[in-house]
Design a protein around this motif. Structure first.
Motif, short mmCIF file in Angstrom:
data_model
loop_
_atom_site.label_atom_id
_atom_site.label_comp_id
_atom_site.label_asym_id
_atom_site.label_seq_id
_atom_site.Cartn_x
_atom_site.Cartn_y
_atom_site.Cartn_z
N GLY A 80 0.83 -1.16 0.12
CA GLY A 80 -0.20 -0.13 -0.15
C GLY A 80 0.97 1.23 0.01
N LEU A 81 0.35 2.45 0.57
CA LEU A 81 1.18 3.33 0.72
C LEU A 81 2.41 3.11 1.78
CD1 LEU A 81 -1.44 6.22 1.17
CD2 LEU A 81 0.06 5.87 -0.91
N PRO A 82 3.37 4.09 1.64
CA PRO A 82 4.54 3.79 2.38
C PRO A 82 4.27 3.47 3.85
CG PRO A 82 4.93 5.55 0.89
CD PRO A 82 3.41 4.96 0.65
N GLU A 83 4.75 2.66 4.56
CA GLU A 83 4.54 2.51 5.94
C GLU A 83 5.16 3.60 6.55
OE1 GLU A 83 6.03 -1.83 7.25
OE2 GLU A 83 6.81 -1.52 5.25
N LEU A 84 5.85 4.47 6.07
CA LEU A 84 6.30 5.68 6.97
C LEU A 84 5.34 6.66 7.43
CD1 LEU A 84 9.52 6.75 4.68
CD2 LEU A 84 9.42 5.62 7.27
N LEU A 85 4.33 6.64 6.45
CA LEU A 85 2.94 7.61 7.15
C LEU A 85 2.43 6.83 8.21
CD1 LEU A 85 1.06 7.83 3.62
CD2 LEU A 85 2.45 9.45 4.90
N LEU A 86 2.27 5.77 8.58
CA LEU A 86 2.06 5.02 9.60
C LEU A 86 2.90 5.39 10.94
CD1 LEU A 86 0.91 1.53 8.20
CD2 LEU A 86 -0.56 2.88 9.58
N VAL A 87 4.12 5.22 10.67
CA VAL A 87 5.28 5.46 11.38
C VAL A 87 5.05 6.95 12.01
CG1 VAL A 87 7.55 5.59 12.02
CG2 VAL A 87 6.61 3.68 10.69
N ARG A 88 4.76 7.75 10.93
CA ARG A 88 4.97 9.28 11.23
C ARG A 88 3.74 9.48 12.27
NH1 ARG A 88 3.91 12.79 6.19
NH2 ARG A 88 5.88 11.98 5.81
N GLY A 89 2.52 8.79 12.13
CA GLY A 89 1.31 9.26 12.91
C GLY A 89 1.69 8.65 14.34
N ILE A 90 2.39 7.47 14.47
CA ILE A 90 2.81 6.76 15.75
C ILE A 90 3.74 7.91 16.33
CG2 ILE A 90 4.11 5.06 16.92
CD1 ILE A 90 2.84 3.21 14.80
N GLN A 91 4.93 8.29 15.59
CA GLN A 91 5.88 9.15 16.47
C GLN A 91 5.21 10.48 16.70
OE1 GLN A 91 9.35 8.84 17.04
NE2 GLN A 91 8.68 10.68 18.16
N GLN A 92 4.33 11.05 15.86
CA GLN A 92 3.81 12.45 16.42
C GLN A 92 3.01 12.21 17.72
OE1 GLN A 92 1.33 13.20 12.92
NE2 GLN A 92 3.00 14.19 11.89
N THR A 93 2.16 11.18 18.04
CA THR A 93 1.76 11.03 19.07
C THR A 93 2.50 10.56 20.22
OG1 THR A 93 -0.25 9.99 17.73
CG2 THR A 93 -0.38 9.87 20.25
N ILE A 94 3.42 9.73 20.14
CA ILE A 94 4.31 9.18 21.18
C ILE A 94 5.18 10.44 21.66
CG2 ILE A 94 6.29 7.74 22.02
CD1 ILE A 94 3.42 6.50 21.65
N GLY A 95 5.59 11.18 20.74
CA GLY A 95 6.28 12.33 20.96
C GLY A 95 5.77 13.39 21.97
N LEU A 96 4.66 13.44 21.92
CA LEU A 96 3.85 14.40 22.89
C LEU A 96 3.95 13.83 24.58
CD1 LEU A 96 0.59 15.09 20.70
CD2 LEU A 96 2.91 16.74 20.97
N THR A 97 4.32 12.59 24.59
CA THR A 97 4.31 11.85 26.00
C THR A 97 5.61 12.09 26.62
OG1 THR A 97 4.82 9.57 25.46
CG2 THR A 97 2.37 10.38 25.03
N GLY A 98 6.56 12.37 26.02
CA GLY A 98 8.02 12.32 26.51
C GLY A 98 8.54 10.96 26.47
N LYS A 99 7.87 9.82 26.10
CA LYS A 99 8.44 8.80 25.88
C LYS A 99 9.36 8.62 24.64
CE LYS A 99 4.57 6.50 28.27
NZ LYS A 99 5.42 6.13 29.75
N THR A 100 10.19 7.69 24.65
CA THR A 100 11.11 7.46 23.31
C THR A 100 10.58 6.39 22.44
OG1 THR A 100 13.09 8.36 24.67
CG2 THR A 100 13.50 7.22 22.60
N LEU A 101 10.44 6.73 21.24
CA LEU A 101 10.15 5.52 20.16
C LEU A 101 11.20 4.80 19.59
CD1 LEU A 101 7.58 3.97 18.93
CD2 LEU A 101 7.88 5.77 16.60
N MET A 102 11.59 3.56 19.97
CA MET A 102 12.79 2.94 19.25
C MET A 102 12.32 2.26 18.05
SD MET A 102 14.56 1.58 22.93
CE MET A 102 15.95 0.85 21.85
N ILE A 103 12.91 2.49 16.84
CA ILE A 103 12.36 1.93 15.45
C ILE A 103 13.29 0.87 15.35
CG2 ILE A 103 11.53 2.17 13.22
CD1 ILE A 103 10.84 5.10 14.11
N ALA A 104 13.17 -0.31 15.08
CA ALA A 104 13.76 -1.43 14.23
C ALA A 104 13.39 -1.96 13.08
CB ALA A 104 13.84 -2.66 15.41
N ASP A 105 14.08 -1.77 11.85
CA ASP A 105 13.83 -2.06 10.71
C ASP A 105 14.10 -3.60 10.33
OD1 ASP A 105 13.00 -0.80 7.86
OD2 ASP A 105 14.25 -2.42 7.38
#
Length: 360
Positions: A80-105
């Motif tokens: 489908g569309l790039p997964e980066l759009l999904l990751v972006r939505g997740i990162q935007q939300t997690i970033g507001l909490t002060g937590k750190t998102l660790m991404i593994a490919d």
């Protein structure tokens, strides 16, 4: 590097008092707190995140597994569309909490996923995301009950919390809008048969026809994605040729995605047919790089990937906090129809009740 003992010595207090100031877990006098704070600033002391993590049992880390970074999808594999759009939505939300998102490919290699999950668990992540490249059923190794996981753009048979696109509704809304615009001979060029979305969208197509009292004609439904990309154009050409030679040819082609619609534009033009004057075309995804740059711009359905990422993050945060620990199964999210100039209105219509976005 300064230690807690250096801070205690400089402030003339015990290490335990310094710990109380740092953690805020016991009362400390104002003067003592000020002395400790001044000593920390003077010495440049940095508290140990590992020590805090051991005490609080919260790491502040959230793991995410995706194939979006390497993007090594095989040519014959659906996407489908790039997964980066999904990751972006997740990162935007997690970033507001002060937590750190660790991404593994994962490199889109399923055999790597168990080891990546194990690595994240060793880092004591508070929760996990698994982001799939397209809507699919997945099978992941078991994760400890105290580490919640949310599947994104996928689901499993165990009922793990998940966020997926509402493919049935998306195709239904598009076809309903085409019918409202006066189209009754609506052709549908599907994606591959082994994709979850294909069956759901086919059902949505038939739902909309049935609601309008239009008989389903199997001759107007053809798979447009068989074999490798090298053969796809010929498959599309053959399907389009077959339908255009029907006694009652279609007035519009619905395509499995916007990439397919791009090829359909070229095939129709090579046959001397103008879009939309001679025949209309609609896509699926709202992949803006294609939909907004095609001429004429493409009518299509939004795959709400960024919104899905946001919802997945919200759901995981609720699970981590314990607010919805017992919730299971998928959240199903739909996107609007984007009505652009690739479809001709065949008669005036009142579309005030339809969910769409008009772009002139």
């Amino acid at each position: 590097m300064a230690t807690i003992y250096d801070v205690a010595k400089a402030a003339r207090v015990s290490p335990k008092t310094v710990s109380r100031v740092l953690n805020g877990d016991a009362p400390v006098g104002k003067k003592t707190r000020a002395a400790v704070t001044a000593a920390i600033a003077a010495l440049g002391y940095v508290p140990s995140s590992a020590a805090r993590m051991m005490r609080s049992n919260k790491s502040g880390l959230i793991g995410l597994i995706t194939g979006a970074i390497s993007d090594q999808i095989e040519p014959a594999q659906p996407a489908g569309l790039p997964e980066l759009l999904l990751v972006r939505g997740i990162q935007q939300t997690i970033g507001l909490t002060g937590k750190t998102l660790m991404i593994a490919d994962s490199g889109n290699r399923s055999e790597r996923v168990p080891d990546l999950i194990k690595t994240f668990l060793e880092h004591r992540v508070e929760g996990l995301f698994y982001v799939a490249p397209y809507h699919q059923n997945v099978r992941l190794p078991p994760v400890p009950e105290d580490t919640p996981i949310v599947l994104t753009n996928c689901f499993d048979d165990a009922g793990t919390p998940a966020v997926i696109p509402d493919d049935r509704r998306g195709q239904h809304d598009l076809v309903a809008r085409l019918i409202a615009a006066g189209h009754e001979r609506i052709a549908y060029l599907t994606l591959r048969e082994d994709i979850v979305a294909t069956g759901l969208r086919r059902a949505g197509y038939r739902d909309a026809l049935g609601e309008a009292g239009i008989a389903y004609d199997p001759a107007l439904l053809q798979c447009g994605e068989i074999g490798s990309p090298e053969t796809e154009t010929q498959v599309l050409w053959t399907a389009i040729d077959r339908m255009l030679n029907l006694d009652q040819p279609p007035t519009v082609f619905c395509c499995g995605n916007d990439r397919q619609a791009l090829k359909v534009y070229g095939i129709l033009r090579s046959r001397g047919l103008a879009v939309p004057d001679d025949i209309s075309v609609a896509g699926y995804d709202n992949y803006r790089v294609i939909a907004e740059t095609l001429y004429p711009p493409l009518t299509t359905v939004e795959l709400p990937y960024t919104a899905m990422g946001v919802r997945a993050a919200q759901r995981l945060l609720d699970l981590i906090s314990g607010e919805s620990r017992d919730e299971a199964g998928p959240d199903v999210m739909a996107g609007p129809v984007y009505w652009r100039n690739s479809v001709t209105e065949r008669r005036p219509t009142n579309v005030s009740q339809l969910k769409l976005v008009r772009e002139d």
